[in-house]
Enzyme design. Structure first.
Site, PDB file in Angstrom:
ATOM      1  N   ASP A   2       0.929  -1.421  -0.054  1.00 40.35           N
ATOM      2  CA  ASP A   2       0.067  -0.058  -0.055  1.00 40.35           C
ATOM      3  C   ASP A   2       0.866   1.209   0.001  1.00 40.35           C
ATOM      4  O   ASP A   2       1.342   1.591   1.090  1.00 40.35           O
ATOM      5  CB  ASP A   2      -0.932   0.098   1.371  1.00 40.35           C
ATOM      6  CG  ASP A   2      -1.794   1.337   1.208  1.00 40.35           C
ATOM      7  OD1 ASP A   2      -2.057   1.741   0.284  1.00 40.35           O
ATOM      8  OD2 ASP A   2      -2.117   1.644   2.486  1.00 40.35           O
ATOM      9  N   ASP A  46      -0.632   8.591  -6.997  1.00 38.60           N
ATOM     10  CA  ASP A  46      -0.942   7.224  -6.431  1.00 38.60           C
ATOM     11  C   ASP A  46      -1.216   6.179  -7.150  1.00 38.60           C
ATOM     12  O   ASP A  46      -2.310   6.144  -7.927  1.00 38.60           O
ATOM     13  CB  ASP A  46      -2.087   7.692  -5.395  1.00 38.60           C
ATOM     14  CG  ASP A  46      -2.480   6.321  -4.684  1.00 38.60           C
ATOM     15  OD1 ASP A  46      -1.644   5.827  -4.173  1.00 38.60           O
ATOM     16  OD2 ASP A  46      -3.553   5.995  -4.662  1.00 38.60           O
TER      17      ASP A  46
END
Length: 490
Positions: free
Chosen positions: A129, A345
């Site tokens: 993540d 991201d």
């Protein structure tokens, strides 16, 4: 202080097999190679479902991207404990900076990676993540644990495991801790209310070389989770890849020189095609060798959310002309309040544009596209067309103007055919407060994160898979995200 990070819907999840190899040009340098597999799509993933359709995966990716944006918003609003505290001298890495490489592949929902911790090593599968920092595994004995495919990590079976003291600087890197008989216990939360709690500890991280040899990283900090609940099912834990001091990449920063890069394959690639993710000096040398020389844009720190990778976006062009109604100020990060700004991201699939930029862009594209617009509510996107009778559809070009770099988006980075009937949708969405540039817009571009010099390099490439093959030939190491590039690099 805020619990950090959303999981379900925004994970860049990946299976990592870490490997080291010698650079031909530098006998003492090492390269790490890591395989990332998509959590939902890759056939080797415990959560793979071969029966889901492409449209269903797109719809899930849309929801995940929206949820990730909401989680980021709550994190920024709450603020985090300032980072940057020095590690205790006893746990600093002394290995000199070297070049490493790994592989990345796209798919729906996220990536999982395998990580080896303990003496002897215990290898487990964990979510990767980029939107959080803590590395953690479910540990035995566990009072509240979800079902996982592997045995629990057992600290009693590791001769190098030790708990971290409460008053250490490492304990201060966590947003929420408590005192437990002199030791540091943590509670770490994510935006979807998933949580992990347990002992903050040190143990040996093992990296395995391509020739079979191993290298160990002593005193690697991770969470030994004893109470874990939420959307982690099918994995053994989570690996945080953000900018905080306790993230996986920051802890091995002295090994990789605080540089890494990736190149994401096209969304319509096969489920087995992989994308290169390079760690270390090899990332920069590869970028400089591209035909389109890499250009850099500054990385910006947000004191309210220093895990995220912020960049400066100045404007948006359609067919090489500025979109009327979009002011550059709508993308500005207010470093005093933490509001606004633009985040890169790879864990978000559908780019989330701030509404004051999204609406003018949407209006402009609608005015230029002459195909039949159809209802897109079931898919979750705002602009879809019926192209069933169109042999060679064409779309306006869109350019994101970052400071120092223009990211020119070809049609495949903007419009996605979501079913066999020719339904094609704009892979953008509107959100409030800030902008997140997702992985669909990043595909087939080389992104180099030079964190040490606070910059990100960007260059278009003809094929990420070709780039990976070239990297392998040069023995510069490679991280591969496995799985189909189906809008789910989450």
């Amino acid at each position: 202080m805020a619990a950090l990070r959303l999981l379900k819907a925004f994970l860049l999840v990946a299976v990592v097999q870490i490997a080291l190899a010698h650079l031909s040009s530098c006998e003492n340098d090492k390269i790490i190679s890591v395989d990332l597999k998509h959590l939902d799509h890759h056939v080797d993933s415990p959560r793979h479902d071969a029966h889901t359709t492409f449209a269903e995966r797109i719809h899930s990716a849309v929801k995940r991207s929206q949820a990730r944006a909401s989680a980021f918003k709550s994190i920024v609003a709450a603020g985090v404990t300032p980072r940057g505290l020095n590690f205790d001298s006893t746990i600093e890495l002394s290995t000199k900076a070297t070049s490493f490489q790994s592989p990345v592949s796209a798919a729906p929902g996220g990536y999982i990676m395998s990580i080896s911790i303990g003496t002897p090593p215990q290898t487990r599968t964990a979510i990767a993540d980029t939107g959080s920092d803590l590395v953690w595994l479910q540990c035995a004995p566990c009072s509240v644990c979800y079902q996982q495919p592997d045995p629990l990590f057992d600290p009693r079976q590791s001769s190098t495991y030790k708990k971290i003291r409460y008053f250490s600087s490492l304990c201060g890197e966590l947003p929420q801790v408590s005192y437990n008989w002199g030791y540091c216990t943590y509670r770490y939360g994510y935006g979807d209310q998933s949580t992990t709690q347990g002992d903050f500890a040190l143990d040996t991280l093992t990296l395995t070389a391509t020739d079979g040899s191993t290298q160990t990283v002593p005193n690697f900090a991770f969470g030994c989770g004893k109470r874990n609940q939420g959307t982690f099912s099918g994995t053994d834990g989570l690996v945080g890849l953000g900018r905080g001091a306790i993230s996986f990449n920051e802890q091995i920063g002295s090994l990789i020189g605080s540089k890494f890069s990736y190149c994401l394959v096209d969304a319509f690639s096969s489920a087995t095609e992989t994308s290169p993710l390079l760690l270390g000096d090899a990332a920069e040398s590869t970028g400089n060798s591209l035909k389109a020389k890499i250009k850099y844009t500054p990385l910006i720190r947000n004191p309210a959310a220093d895990t995220f990778y912020y960049v400066k976006l100045n404007g948006i062009l359609v067919n090489n002309k500025p979109v009327s109604g979009i002011q550059s100020s709508v993308f500005t990060l207010n470093v005093l309040t933490g509001q606004g700004g633009v985040i890169l991201d790879s864990g978000t699939t559908i780019t989330q544009l701030i509404q004051s930029a999204y609406i003018p862009l949407l209006t402009k594209l609608q005015s230029l596209i002459r195909y039949t617009q159809i209802d897109s509510s079931q898919i979750g996107l705002d602009l879809c067309y019926d192209l069933s009778g169109v042999a060679r559809p064409t779309f306006p070009s869109v350019t994101f103007q970052f400071q120092g770099v223009d990211l020119v988006l070809p049609a495949n980075n903007l419009f996605l055919q979501v079913d066999d009937q020719g339904t094609t949708c704009l892979a953008l969405a509107g959100t409030s407060d800030f902008t997140i540039i997702g992985n669909i817009q990043q595909q087939n571009h080389y992104f180099l994160y030079d964190v040490a010099n606070e910059r990100v390099g960007i260059a278009p490439v003809d094929s990420c898979s070709t780039l990976k093959s070239r990297a392998e030939e040069k023995s510069i190491g490679l991280l591969t995200m496995l799985g189909k590039s189906d809008y789910g690099l989450e």
